[in-house]
Design a protein around this motif. Structure first.
Motif, mmCIF file in Angstrom:
data_model
loop_
_atom_site.group_PDB
_atom_site.id
_atom_site.type_symbol
_atom_site.label_atom_id
_atom_site.label_comp_id
_atom_site.label_asym_id
_atom_site.label_seq_id
_atom_site.Cartn_x
_atom_site.Cartn_y
_atom_site.Cartn_z
ATOM 1 N N THR A 61 0.851 -1.193 0.000
ATOM 2 C CA THR A 61 0.000 0.000 0.000
ATOM 3 C C THR A 61 0.887 1.243 0.000
ATOM 4 O O THR A 61 2.082 1.175 0.308
ATOM 5 C CB THR A 61 -0.941 0.032 1.214
ATOM 6 O OG1 THR A 61 -0.153 -0.046 2.408
ATOM 7 C CG2 THR A 61 -1.906 -1.126 1.179
ATOM 8 N N GLU A 75 -6.879 15.215 -2.316
ATOM 9 C CA GLU A 75 -7.520 13.996 -2.825
ATOM 10 C C GLU A 75 -8.001 14.189 -4.259
ATOM 11 O O GLU A 75 -7.878 13.287 -5.092
ATOM 12 C CB GLU A 75 -8.684 13.591 -1.917
ATOM 13 C CG GLU A 75 -8.243 13.019 -0.570
ATOM 14 C CD GLU A 75 -9.364 12.243 0.108
ATOM 15 O OE1 GLU A 75 -10.501 12.287 -0.396
ATOM 16 O OE2 GLU A 75 -9.090 11.593 1.138
ATOM 17 N N VAL A 78 -5.043 13.892 -6.540
ATOM 18 C CA VAL A 78 -4.581 12.508 -6.700
ATOM 19 C C VAL A 78 -5.526 11.732 -7.612
ATOM 20 O O VAL A 78 -5.077 10.966 -8.480
ATOM 21 C CB VAL A 78 -4.439 11.820 -5.330
ATOM 22 C CG1 VAL A 78 -4.141 10.330 -5.505
ATOM 23 C CG2 VAL A 78 -3.335 12.478 -4.516
ATOM 24 N N VAL A 79 -6.838 11.931 -7.457
ATOM 25 C CA VAL A 79 -7.790 11.257 -8.354
ATOM 26 C C VAL A 79 -7.537 11.677 -9.799
ATOM 27 O O VAL A 79 -7.546 10.848 -10.712
ATOM 28 C CB VAL A 79 -9.244 11.575 -7.945
ATOM 29 C CG1 VAL A 79 -10.218 11.116 -9.028
ATOM 30 C CG2 VAL A 79 -9.584 10.890 -6.627
ATOM 31 N N LEU A 82 -4.603 9.817 -11.061
ATOM 32 C CA LEU A 82 -4.904 8.408 -11.307
ATOM 33 C C LEU A 82 -5.783 8.206 -12.538
ATOM 34 O O LEU A 82 -5.984 7.069 -12.976
ATOM 35 C CB LEU A 82 -5.569 7.790 -10.076
ATOM 36 C CG LEU A 82 -4.692 7.715 -8.812
ATOM 37 C CD1 LEU A 82 -5.481 7.155 -7.641
ATOM 38 C CD2 LEU A 82 -3.436 6.877 -9.071
ATOM 39 N N ALA A 91 -6.649 1.466 -12.615
ATOM 40 C CA ALA A 91 -7.938 2.048 -12.236
ATOM 41 C C ALA A 91 -9.094 1.170 -12.698
ATOM 42 O O ALA A 91 -10.068 0.960 -11.953
ATOM 43 C CB ALA A 91 -8.061 3.455 -12.818
ATOM 44 N N PRO A 97 -10.654 5.371 -10.759
ATOM 45 C CA PRO A 97 -9.564 6.070 -10.050
ATOM 46 C C PRO A 97 -9.857 6.292 -8.566
ATOM 47 O O PRO A 97 -8.969 6.101 -7.728
ATOM 48 C CB PRO A 97 -9.454 7.396 -10.803
ATOM 49 C CG PRO A 97 -10.024 7.124 -12.150
ATOM 50 C CD PRO A 97 -11.113 6.131 -11.931
ATOM 51 N N ALA A 98 -11.080 6.676 -8.230
ATOM 52 C CA ALA A 98 -11.418 6.913 -6.825
ATOM 53 C C ALA A 98 -11.331 5.621 -6.028
ATOM 54 O O ALA A 98 -10.868 5.610 -4.879
ATOM 55 C CB ALA A 98 -12.814 7.521 -6.711
ATOM 56 N N MET A 101 -7.700 4.738 -5.433
ATOM 57 C CA MET A 101 -7.149 5.539 -4.353
ATOM 58 C C MET A 101 -7.628 5.013 -2.999
ATOM 59 O O MET A 101 -6.831 4.881 -2.053
ATOM 60 C CB MET A 101 -7.562 7.003 -4.525
ATOM 61 C CG MET A 101 -7.002 7.933 -3.467
ATOM 62 S SD MET A 101 -7.502 9.669 -3.706
ATOM 63 C CE MET A 101 -9.248 9.550 -3.279
ATOM 64 N N VAL A 105 -4.067 3.900 -2.022
ATOM 65 C CA VAL A 105 -3.331 5.165 -1.942
ATOM 66 C C VAL A 105 -3.946 6.062 -0.870
ATOM 67 O O VAL A 105 -5.012 6.641 -1.056
ATOM 68 C CB VAL A 105 -3.329 5.897 -3.302
ATOM 69 C CG1 VAL A 105 -2.443 7.145 -3.211
ATOM 70 C CG2 VAL A 105 -2.867 4.994 -4.430
ATOM 71 N N GLN A 106 -3.270 6.158 0.260
ATOM 72 C CA GLN A 106 -3.723 7.063 1.310
ATOM 73 C C GLN A 106 -3.190 8.470 1.005
ATOM 74 O O GLN A 106 -2.001 8.658 0.773
ATOM 75 C CB GLN A 106 -3.214 6.612 2.681
ATOM 76 C CG GLN A 106 -3.633 7.535 3.827
ATOM 77 C CD GLN A 106 -3.081 7.082 5.164
ATOM 78 O OE1 GLN A 106 -2.403 6.062 5.258
ATOM 79 N NE2 GLN A 106 -3.347 7.854 6.212
ATOM 80 N N VAL A 107 -4.077 9.448 1.002
ATOM 81 C CA VAL A 107 -3.690 10.817 0.674
ATOM 82 C C VAL A 107 -3.506 11.620 1.961
ATOM 83 O O VAL A 107 -4.385 11.653 2.827
ATOM 84 C CB VAL A 107 -4.746 11.500 -0.225
ATOM 85 C CG1 VAL A 107 -4.322 12.933 -0.536
ATOM 86 C CG2 VAL A 107 -4.928 10.714 -1.510
#
Length: 782
Positions: A61, A75, A78-79, A82, A91, A97-98, A101, A105-107
């Motif tokens: 992760t 966030e 980042v979306v 992605l 994705a 993509p969401a 994440m 993927v922790q933002v």
């Protein structure tokens, strides 16, 4: 530079010297179950690093530190990232993509040096963020690369410590630096700490103090006077607000330039090429001082360019150090280059750097013992400047940059050194300066604009060369090479099944293939496509567009008169109106008086167009206003209309047909605008004051409508009538009309003077040519 013997820069002998930590299995297994935190993922190395981990390490992760950008949250950024093409398969597999994440993927919303609290389950932190410009302002370089690094390490320590501050979990900190932290050294650069005694705390304090000092200097009366006079020389006619805006722009540019110069000189005084490498070197010292109880690796890439293979051959985002040189050569803008032909330009593909970083993340370095790695090619696969020139020339010989390159041959570089080129540049800069001065006195026309455009192109080339000489001069004469023993040893320890997708041996690829089949096409193809689109748009430029019907009264179209709608000027129109009522003898006297005062009028016009107009209109003193209006209606109207540009008439009618409110804005006196009343909905003109007998006093009843007065009038009119200025149009020919054109959303420069032409090009406005009718002067008519 000759290729060094393998025994000098080959893989490290396990029985001698330091042995770096090696890989003990497959990378995906070594990183399984771990969380890798990253900074700088919105940069091209960080972005590919995130893609690589998500793609090749399915049980790993990630966490990413990303700053908010205006109203766009971290966030959301980042979306958006992605959604890029390289993440599509990932994705799609995750459901979008969401969803990708949310799953992996922790933002963390934050920035350097204002780092928020970090997650307490980070196993590896890769610090990719940092100012990558070679010439940042000194305070910015230190805030990012020194203060930011210190803040990040402080937060990492807190996330791995108990309430008493004792480290309860040992993280692996991977710091991405640059190979050029070696500074102005020569020869072999080992994968080790650089020996120096610079106090980074003192240097940081001095850098931040320097920023305050230079900011204060920029606000001194002496400096502001210099900047204001420079702005006035260019914008005085347009008005005080335009001048003040340009003065502030110049002040900010001056501050940045001074901060850049301060950083460069301080760095070079201590043995570094520039403030970028200096601050990066001190950032490494911060890492060494603050990580005595952590696992630490420092990775030093050389010049990172497009990927050799992953995510696809040629992948890159943005232009890097070598790319502008390549493009400029292909365009025929670089007749010579001041590099040493035998100097090595140490280029490394981006995917080799990313593969190396992921491999480093999978190692287990000893606590408190910093491991260094060079991501470079010069030690075992050197590419010289002559070599890259030959590859670039060969590529463009087979693939000309433009289809019209035709008879213009590619330049042949002889590499004469920096000094001859600097002398040539000095002479060319002087020539352009003198030429621009002479152009300011030249009559307006296509030829004058063409000459000005050629000067502008020459200036851009000189600016480009000057920048490269300043920023990269020492890199162009480089006599250092980076030992990559540790990096090669790490590559050789890859599991056989990881060799293909994670390999990073810089001696394993061929420069001809990489340069001519991968890298150069990758940077030129998008530019070719962009220029093709631009050429198509030029057929109907961005702000000069086909008109669509609008709700009546919601959109306006403002037109300047002299030089835009018709071929004339205020002196000529004065003579049209004034001479017919004078006797032949007085006509001759008036003509002689105008000719004698013409230099004074021209001087006044250059300083302040309002003053110039008032001085002309003084000559109307004694004229019968009613008789003047009658003469215009009876005699001048058809002659004035005959001087109008057919293109202007056509465009005005198009606006009227589209339901737009048409406005004529002119410094000419009101009587001379009477023939235009059928074309325009509103006419704004100079109003002549009269006495009780109806004779002109020589004064105006209000200020002339020039410069910023037009902008103010349009803004006021738009508010009164609820007009959308953003959808409105403006047409003018003179730099003095810059405020007027800046007020509307669709400004068009019509057969512009040099000042407006340059402003229009810099702002992306349309430039059109409207041929004008030019019959004989009408004052000869009775």
């Amino acid at each position: 530079m000759a290729r060094p013997p393998a025994s000098t820069f080959g893989a490290v002998d396990p029985t001698h010297g330091h042995v770096p930590p090696l890989l003990t299995g497959r990378i995906k297994d070594l990183l399984a179950g771990k969380k890798i935190a990253m900074t700088g993922v919105t940069g091209f190395i960080g972005e590919q690093l995130l893609w690589k981990v998500l793609t090749e390490c399915p049980d790993t992760t990630t966490a990413v530190l990303v700053r908010r950008k205006g109203s766009v949250t971290a966030e959301q950024r980042v979306v958006a990232m992605l959604k890029k093409k390289i993440f599509k398969d990932l994705a799609d597999a995750a459901g979008g993509p969401a969803e990708l994440m949310a799953a992996r993927v922790q933002v963390i919303e934050g920035d350097l040096p204002k780092v928020p609290d970090l997650p307490r389950d980070i196993d590896v932190l890769v610090h990719c963020a940092g100012d990558v410009s070679f010439d940042p302002p000194i305070d910015q370089a230190f805030m990012t690369n020194v203060v930011g690094t210190k803040a990040l390490l402080t937060k990492l320590r807190e996330s791995c410590s108990d309430e008493d501050g004792t480290l309860v979990r040992v993280p692996h900190y991977v710091h991405v630096s640059t190979a050029y932290t070696a500074g102005r050294r020569r020869g072999a650069i080992p994968e080790a700490a650089h020996v120096h005694s610079i106090d980074y705390e003192a240097e940081t304090a001095a850098a931040l103090a320097m920023a305050e000092h230079i900011e204060a200097r920029s606000r001194s009366a002496e400096q502001l006077t210099v900047l204001r006079k420079q702005a006035e020389a260019l914008h005085r006619q347009a008005g005080y607000l335009t001048t003040s805006e340009d003065t502030e722009r110049r002040r900010l540019e001056w501050v940045k330039k001074e901060l850049v110069q301060a950083g460069t000189e301080r760095a070079r005084s201590l043995g570094w090429t520039d403030v970028y490498t200096f601050a990066k070197a001190l950032g490494e010292r911060v890492v060494a001082d603050l990580t005595h109880d952590m696992q630490v690796s420092i990775f030093r890439p050389a010049i990172v360019e497009s990927s050799l293979q992953y995510p696809h051959p040629g992948w890159i985002e943005g232009f890097k150090m070598a790319d502008p040189i390549i493009l400029a050569y292909g365009r025929g803008q670089l007749p010579e280059f001041p590099a040493s032909p035998d100097a090595v330009i140490d280029i490394i593909p981006c995917d080799y750097i990313v593969n190396g970083l992921v491999a480093v993340c999978a190692t287990q370095p000893a606590v408190g013992e910093v491991e260094y790695y060079h991501g470079s090619s010069g030690a075992r696969n050197p590419l010289t400047f002559r070599g890259i020139y030959e590859h670039v020339r060969n590529y463009f010989s087979q693939h000309p940059y433009t289809s019209g390159q035709g008879s213009t041959p590619l330049a042949t570089w002889n590499f004469p050194g920096a000094e001859p080129i600097e002398k040539l540049m000095w002479a060319a800069e002087k020539g352009v300066k003198v030429g621009n001065k002479l152009l300011s006195f030249a009559p307006r026309g296509k030829r004058t604009r063409a000459i000005a455009t050629s000067f502008d192109k020459t200036s851009k080339t000189l600016e480009f060369l000057g920048k490269y000489l300043t920023l990269y001069g020492e890199y162009l004469q480089s006599e250092l090479h980076f030992v990559d023993d540790n990096t090669l040893a790490l590559h050789n320890s890859l599991h056989p099944k990881d060799k293909e997708r994670f390999g990073f041996d810089s001696a394993a690829f061929d420069w001809k293939h990489y340069m001519e089949e991968v890298h150069i096409p990758a940077i030129t193809d998008p530019v070719r496509r962009l220029e093709a689109v631009r050429k198509r748009r030029q057929a109907r430029a961005a702000t000069f567009k086909d008109l669509k019907p609008a709700e009546p009264g919601t959109v306006l179209a403002a037109f300047d008169l002299d030089g835009t709608v018709m071929a004339t000027n205020v002196v000529e129109t004065y003579l049209w109106a004034r001479l017919p009522e004078l006797s032949p003898l007085r006509r001759m006297g008036e003509m002689a008086s105008i000719a004698a005062r013409l230099p004074l009028y021209l001087g006044a016009e250059r300083r302040d167009r309002g003053v110039f107009l008032r001085s002309i209109y003084r000559r109307y003193a004694g004229a019968d206003l009613e008789a003047l209006e009658a003469y215009v209606d009876e005699k001048l109207a058809p002659l004035i209309l005959d001087r109008m540009s057919p293109d202007a008439i056509r465009r005005i009618r198009e606006h009227r047909d589209a339901g737009h409110t048409t406005i004529l804005m002119t410094g000419a006196v009101r009587p001379l605008t009477r023939p235009f009343e059928g074309l325009f909905d509103t006419i704004v003109a100079a109003e002549l004051a009269t006495d009780e007998d109806g004779r002109c006093t020589g004064f105006l009843s209000g200020p002339p409508m020039v410069g910023e007065s037009r902008s103010a009038w349009l803004n006021h009119y738009a508010k009164l009538h609820d007009i959308d200025l953003g959808a409105s149009y403006g047409y003018a020919d003179s730099h003095v009309d810059l405020p007027m054109l800046s007020t509307v959303g669709n400004p068009v420069a019509v057969s512009p003077d040099i000042g407006l032409m340059r402003a229009a090009k810099s702002r992306g406005w349309s430039i059109v040519e409207w041929p004008e009718m030019s019959p004989l002067p009408r004052w000869k008519m009775s």
